[in-house]
Write a protein that holds these residues in place. Structure first.
Motif, PDB file in Angstrom:
ATOM      1  N   GLY A 127       0.831  -1.052  -0.005  1.00 20.94           N
ATOM      2  CA  GLY A 127       0.048  -0.014  -0.049  1.00 20.94           C
ATOM      3  C   GLY A 127       0.765   1.275  -0.245  1.00 20.94           C
ATOM      4  O   GLY A 127       1.960   1.154  -0.382  1.00 20.94           O
ATOM      5  N   LEU A 128       0.173   2.349   0.505  1.00 17.44           N
ATOM      6  CA  LEU A 128       1.029   3.558   0.523  1.00 17.44           C
ATOM      7  C   LEU A 128       1.522   3.902   1.977  1.00 17.44           C
ATOM      8  O   LEU A 128       0.964   3.691   2.931  1.00 17.44           O
ATOM      9  N   PRO A 129       2.632   4.613   2.007  1.00 17.10           N
ATOM     10  CA  PRO A 129       3.168   4.757   2.982  1.00 17.10           C
ATOM     11  C   PRO A 129       2.468   6.046   3.995  1.00 17.10           C
ATOM     12  O   PRO A 129       2.311   7.047   3.234  1.00 17.10           O
ATOM     13  N   VAL A 130       2.474   5.981   5.044  1.00 15.33           N
ATOM     14  CA  VAL A 130       1.695   6.951   6.046  1.00 15.33           C
ATOM     15  C   VAL A 130       2.760   7.081   7.321  1.00 15.33           C
ATOM     16  O   VAL A 130       3.249   6.258   7.570  1.00 15.33           O
ATOM     17  N   ASP A 131       2.600   8.176   7.751  1.00 17.12           N
ATOM     18  CA  ASP A 131       3.428   8.682   8.981  1.00 17.12           C
ATOM     19  C   ASP A 131       2.422   8.262  10.208  1.00 17.12           C
ATOM     20  O   ASP A 131       1.404   8.928  10.230  1.00 17.12           O
ATOM     21  N   LYS A 132       2.914   7.529  10.957  1.00 18.18           N
ATOM     22  CA  LYS A 132       2.218   7.327  12.528  1.00 18.18           C
ATOM     23  C   LYS A 132       3.077   7.362  13.298  1.00 18.18           C
ATOM     24  O   LYS A 132       4.158   6.668  13.547  1.00 18.18           O
ATOM     25  N   ASP A 133       3.120   8.543  14.486  1.00 16.58           N
ATOM     26  CA  ASP A 133       3.779   8.728  15.576  1.00 16.58           C
ATOM     27  C   ASP A 133       5.198   8.593  15.123  1.00 16.58           C
ATOM     28  O   ASP A 133       6.316   8.148  15.713  1.00 16.58           O
ATOM     29  N   GLY A 134       5.747   9.487  14.137  1.00 14.38           N
ATOM     30  CA  GLY A 134       7.060   9.777  13.667  1.00 14.38           C
ATOM     31  C   GLY A 134       7.462   8.444  12.797  1.00 14.38           C
ATOM     32  O   GLY A 134       8.633   8.652  12.510  1.00 14.38           O
ATOM     33  N   LYS A 135       6.718   7.460  12.518  1.00 14.54           N
ATOM     34  CA  LYS A 135       7.350   6.229  11.715  1.00 14.54           C
ATOM     35  C   LYS A 135       6.494   6.040  10.385  1.00 14.54           C
ATOM     36  O   LYS A 135       5.297   6.354  10.666  1.00 14.54           O
ATOM     37  N   THR A 136       7.295   5.638   9.423  1.00 15.00           N
ATOM     38  CA  THR A 136       6.470   5.148   8.281  1.00 15.00           C
ATOM     39  C   THR A 136       6.116   3.915   8.411  1.00 15.00           C
ATOM     40  O   THR A 136       6.805   2.868   8.798  1.00 15.00           O
ATOM     41  N   VAL A 137       4.719   3.713   8.203  1.00 11.47           N
ATOM     42  CA  VAL A 137       4.033   2.489   8.015  1.00 11.47           C
ATOM     43  C   VAL A 137       3.326   2.244   6.820  1.00 11.47           C
ATOM     44  O   VAL A 137       2.821   3.291   6.151  1.00 11.47           O
ATOM     45  N   TYR A 138       2.791   1.333   6.596  1.00  6.42           N
ATOM     46  CA  TYR A 138       2.128   1.141   5.271  1.00  6.42           C
ATOM     47  C   TYR A 138       0.512   0.513   5.493  1.00  6.42           C
ATOM     48  O   TYR A 138       0.407  -0.032   6.550  1.00  6.42           O
ATOM     49  N   ASN A 139      -0.421   0.946   4.683  1.00  5.94           N
ATOM     50  CA  ASN A 139      -1.701   0.781   4.965  1.00  5.94           C
ATOM     51  C   ASN A 139      -2.533  -0.470   4.635  1.00  5.94           C
ATOM     52  O   ASN A 139      -3.573  -0.745   4.741  1.00  5.94           O
ATOM     53  N   ILE A 140      -1.648  -1.808   4.188  1.00  9.79           N
ATOM     54  CA  ILE A 140      -2.264  -2.715   3.730  1.00  9.79           C
ATOM     55  C   ILE A 140      -1.391  -3.827   4.656  1.00  9.79           C
ATOM     56  O   ILE A 140      -0.318  -4.220   4.677  1.00  9.79           O
ATOM     57  N   LEU A 141      -2.352  -4.642   5.616  1.00  7.63           N
ATOM     58  CA  LEU A 141      -1.665  -5.708   6.397  1.00  7.63           C
ATOM     59  C   LEU A 141      -1.452  -7.057   5.623  1.00  7.63           C
ATOM     60  O   LEU A 141      -1.711  -7.266   4.235  1.00  7.63           O
ATOM     61  N   PRO A 142      -0.573  -7.763   6.040  1.00  2.24           N
ATOM     62  CA  PRO A 142       0.047  -8.944   5.395  1.00  2.24           C
ATOM     63  C   PRO A 142      -1.252 -10.152   4.674  1.00  2.24           C
ATOM     64  O   PRO A 142      -1.198 -10.313   3.565  1.00  2.24           O
ATOM     65  N   HIS A 143      -2.310 -10.166   5.463  1.00  2.27           N
ATOM     66  CA  HIS A 143      -3.306 -11.062   4.968  1.00  2.27           C
ATOM     67  C   HIS A 143      -4.085 -10.271   3.789  1.00  2.27           C
ATOM     68  O   HIS A 143      -4.637 -10.992   2.812  1.00  2.27           O
ATOM     69  N   GLU A 144      -4.372  -9.129   3.891  1.00  6.27           N
ATOM     70  CA  GLU A 144      -5.057  -8.180   2.783  1.00  6.27           C
ATOM     71  C   GLU A 144      -4.176  -8.476   1.520  1.00  6.27           C
ATOM     72  O   GLU A 144      -4.619  -8.460   0.181  1.00  6.27           O
ATOM     73  N   PHE A 145      -2.913  -8.146   1.865  1.00  6.33           N
ATOM     74  CA  PHE A 145      -1.711  -8.090   0.596  1.00  6.33           C
ATOM     75  C   PHE A 145      -1.821  -9.275  -0.034  1.00  6.33           C
ATOM     76  O   PHE A 145      -1.960  -9.761  -1.350  1.00  6.33           O
ATOM     77  N   ALA A 146      -1.889 -10.593   0.686  1.00  5.53           N
ATOM     78  CA  ALA A 146      -1.917 -11.986   0.210  1.00  5.53           C
ATOM     79  C   ALA A 146      -3.153 -12.109  -0.560  1.00  5.53           C
ATOM     80  O   ALA A 146      -3.055 -12.745  -1.682  1.00  5.53           O
ATOM     81  N   GLN A 147      -4.347 -11.844  -0.059  1.00  2.96           N
ATOM     82  CA  GLN A 147      -5.509 -11.784  -0.899  1.00  2.96           C
ATOM     83  C   GLN A 147      -5.627 -11.341  -2.149  1.00  2.96           C
ATOM     84  O   GLN A 147      -6.075 -11.806  -3.138  1.00  2.96           O
ATOM     85  N   GLN A 148      -5.145  -9.980  -2.177  1.00  4.77           N
ATOM     86  CA  GLN A 148      -4.864  -9.146  -3.409  1.00  4.77           C
ATOM     87  C   GLN A 148      -3.862  -9.765  -4.157  1.00  4.77           C
ATOM     88  O   GLN A 148      -4.210  -9.703  -5.592  1.00  4.77           O
ATOM     89  N   MET A 149      -2.877 -10.353  -3.838  1.00  3.81           N
ATOM     90  CA  MET A 149      -1.896 -11.146  -4.700  1.00  3.81           C
ATOM     91  C   MET A 149      -2.605 -12.100  -5.498  1.00  3.81           C
ATOM     92  O   MET A 149      -2.210 -12.755  -6.514  1.00  3.81           O
ATOM     93  N   SER A 150      -3.279 -13.047  -4.623  1.00  4.87           N
ATOM     94  CA  SER A 150      -4.119 -14.172  -5.197  1.00  4.87           C
ATOM     95  C   SER A 150      -4.911 -13.658  -6.466  1.00  4.87           C
ATOM     96  O   SER A 150      -5.084 -14.519  -7.486  1.00  4.87           O
ATOM     97  N   GLU A 151      -5.626 -12.604  -6.214  1.00  3.91           N
ATOM     98  CA  GLU A 151      -6.303 -12.062  -7.387  1.00  3.91           C
ATOM     99  C   GLU A 151      -5.464 -12.001  -8.956  1.00  3.91           C
ATOM    100  O   GLU A 151      -5.855 -12.206  -9.873  1.00  3.91           O
ATOM    101  N   MET A 152      -4.126 -11.340  -8.266  1.00  6.11           N
ATOM    102  CA  MET A 152      -3.198 -11.153  -9.555  1.00  6.11           C
ATOM    103  C   MET A 152      -2.721 -12.525 -10.210  1.00  6.11           C
ATOM    104  O   MET A 152      -2.567 -12.719 -11.304  1.00  6.11           O
ATOM    105  N   ALA A 153      -2.510 -13.613  -9.259  1.00 10.71           N
ATOM    106  CA  ALA A 153      -2.041 -14.925  -9.565  1.00 10.71           C
ATOM    107  C   ALA A 153      -3.297 -15.432 -10.378  1.00 10.71           C
ATOM    108  O   ALA A 153      -2.999 -16.025 -11.781  1.00 10.71           O
ATOM    109  N   ARG A 154      -4.766 -15.198 -10.190  1.00  9.15           N
ATOM    110  CA  ARG A 154      -5.518 -15.853 -11.196  1.00  9.15           C
ATOM    111  C   ARG A 154      -5.766 -14.896 -12.450  1.00  9.15           C
ATOM    112  O   ARG A 154      -6.272 -15.573 -13.299  1.00  9.15           O
ATOM    113  N   LEU A 155      -5.393 -13.829 -12.391  1.00 12.57           N
ATOM    114  CA  LEU A 155      -5.447 -12.799 -13.665  1.00 12.57           C
ATOM    115  C   LEU A 155      -4.311 -13.410 -14.848  1.00 12.57           C
ATOM    116  O   LEU A 155      -4.460 -13.199 -15.897  1.00 12.57           O
ATOM    117  N   GLY A 156      -3.367 -14.158 -14.118  1.00 13.10           N
ATOM    118  CA  GLY A 156      -2.235 -14.841 -14.914  1.00 13.10           C
ATOM    119  C   GLY A 156      -0.927 -14.106 -14.829  1.00 13.10           C
ATOM    120  O   GLY A 156      -0.039 -14.430 -15.710  1.00 13.10           O
TER     121      GLY A 156
END
Length: 356
Positions: A127-156
């Motif tokens: 996802g996109l980086p966001v600043d949280k309490d002075g630290k850079t974090v990303y807005n997609i969690l591992p399980h969300e990332f995995a599910q979205q990548m599954s869709e890409m795999a099915r696309l080919g």
């Protein structure tokens, strides 16, 4: 490289090739298995890196670009334009990485798979980086990332990975989520594409208009412009044809008394600085043809090849190296056949030689 190439920046194309060459040579000498060119946001810099890799090693080459939220590279290229150029240059796989999360890159990946006859890979950010309490974090969690990548795999998508913000946990969950998805078979799309640094024109679906005004044949004023080095006149001819609806511009500067290789290279370069139409490089001088194809930012049309052995063996190696769609003339050493069958026989010979 962190610098834009001319004409939009200050770095010459061959200087970019030279810088990448240093890295390629070191890697090849040290025994690397694969060259991965990634996070490129400019088609021209991508081409420079691929040429450096191809000219200085025999290793497999993967090339990946970073697309914006508009689905294009920073300098304007569409996914289809990048597929056309990279397939023409002969990369072994092509794809996307960085910039956005999987969900936001799904459209780009879909466009690539729809036109690519080469394996497609994807390495999105978490996802996109966001600043949280002075630290850079990303807005997609591992399980969300995995599910979205599954869709890409099915696309080919053939190869999956993660870029900024991903960790071993992201990759582990992605592997688990895609373990049972079968690998898609790579199919030849059969599309005939020419491209500029922004977009493609497909040959075969509807009429394609090729502007032929940049050609000295029968044009006294154009001949004068070539002899006097009047580039402004030549560029105005290009702009006029674009405004009148041409899809592709033919570029022919062959004239006795000029250095055709130098003038053709300069004309192609300067046209691409002001016009985003694909170009047709029109010359019988193979030295001029190569100089123009090398600095061309995209996949050009090449006008032309005939059934003459000498011509085919001069032109086809250039098209193999740089990519291109070739206009073929059904004539050979004996001239133009008087029958349709004779012309078809030459066409078959041209196709056979091209395949070899």
């Amino acid at each position: 490289l962190g610098r834009l190439l001319k004409p939009y920046g200050d770095l010459a194309f061959e200087d970019a090739v030279g810088i990448f060459t240093q890295t390629i040579k070191i890697g090849a000498r040290c025994g690397i298995d694969l060259i991965l060119i990634e996070t490129m946001n400019d088609s021209y810099e991508t081409k420079a890196a691929v040429l450096a890799a191809k000219e200085n090693s025999s290793l497999p080459v993967f090339a990946s670009n970073a697309y914006g939220e508009d689905g294009k590279l920073m300098t304007g290229a569409t996914p289809q334009a990048m597929v056309a150029m990279l397939e023409g240059l002969g990369v072994d796989a092509l794809g996307v990485n960085c910039s956005l999360g999987p969900d936001q890159l799904m459209g780009v990946v879909s466009e690539m798979i729809a036109c690519s006859s080469t394996p497609v890979f994807a390495k999105p950010n978490a996802g996109l980086p966001v600043d949280k309490d002075g630290k850079t974090v990303y807005n997609i969690l591992p399980h969300e990332f995995a599910q979205q990548m599954s869709e890409m795999a099915r696309l080919g998508v053939s190869v999956l990975g993660g870029c900024c913000g991903t960790t071993p946990e992201y990759i582990r969950e992605m592997v688990e989520a895609t373990a049972t998805i079968p690998l898609h078979k790579i199919v030849h799309r059969g599309q005939t594409l020419v491209s500029s640094y922004t977009h493609c024109v497909e040959i075969g679906k509807k009429p394609v208009l090729i502007g032929e005004r940049i050609n000295p044949t029968g044009k006294k004023r154009f001949k004068q412009a070539l002899l006097e080095g009047d580039m402004d006149y030549i560029l105005k001819e290009g702009l006029s044809q674009q405004e009148k609806g041409s899809h592709i511009l033919d570029v022919n500067v062959g004239l006795p008394g000029i250095d055709e290789a130098s003038v053709l290279e300069k004309t192609v370069f300067q046209l691409q600085a002001i016009i985003d139409l694909p170009l047709q490089i029109d010359t019988s001088d193979t030295a001029a043809m190569e100089r123009a194809m090398r600095i061309y930012n995209g996949k050009a049309m090449i006008n032309s090849v005939s059934g003459k052995e000498e011509v085919m063996h001069a032109v086809f190696p250039l098209v193999k190296k740089y990519g291109g769609v070739v206009v073929a003339l059904t004539l050979d050493e004996a001239g133009i056949p008087a029958t349709a069958e004779g012309r078809i026989a030459i066409a078959e010979k041209i196709l056979k030689t091209a395949g070899e």
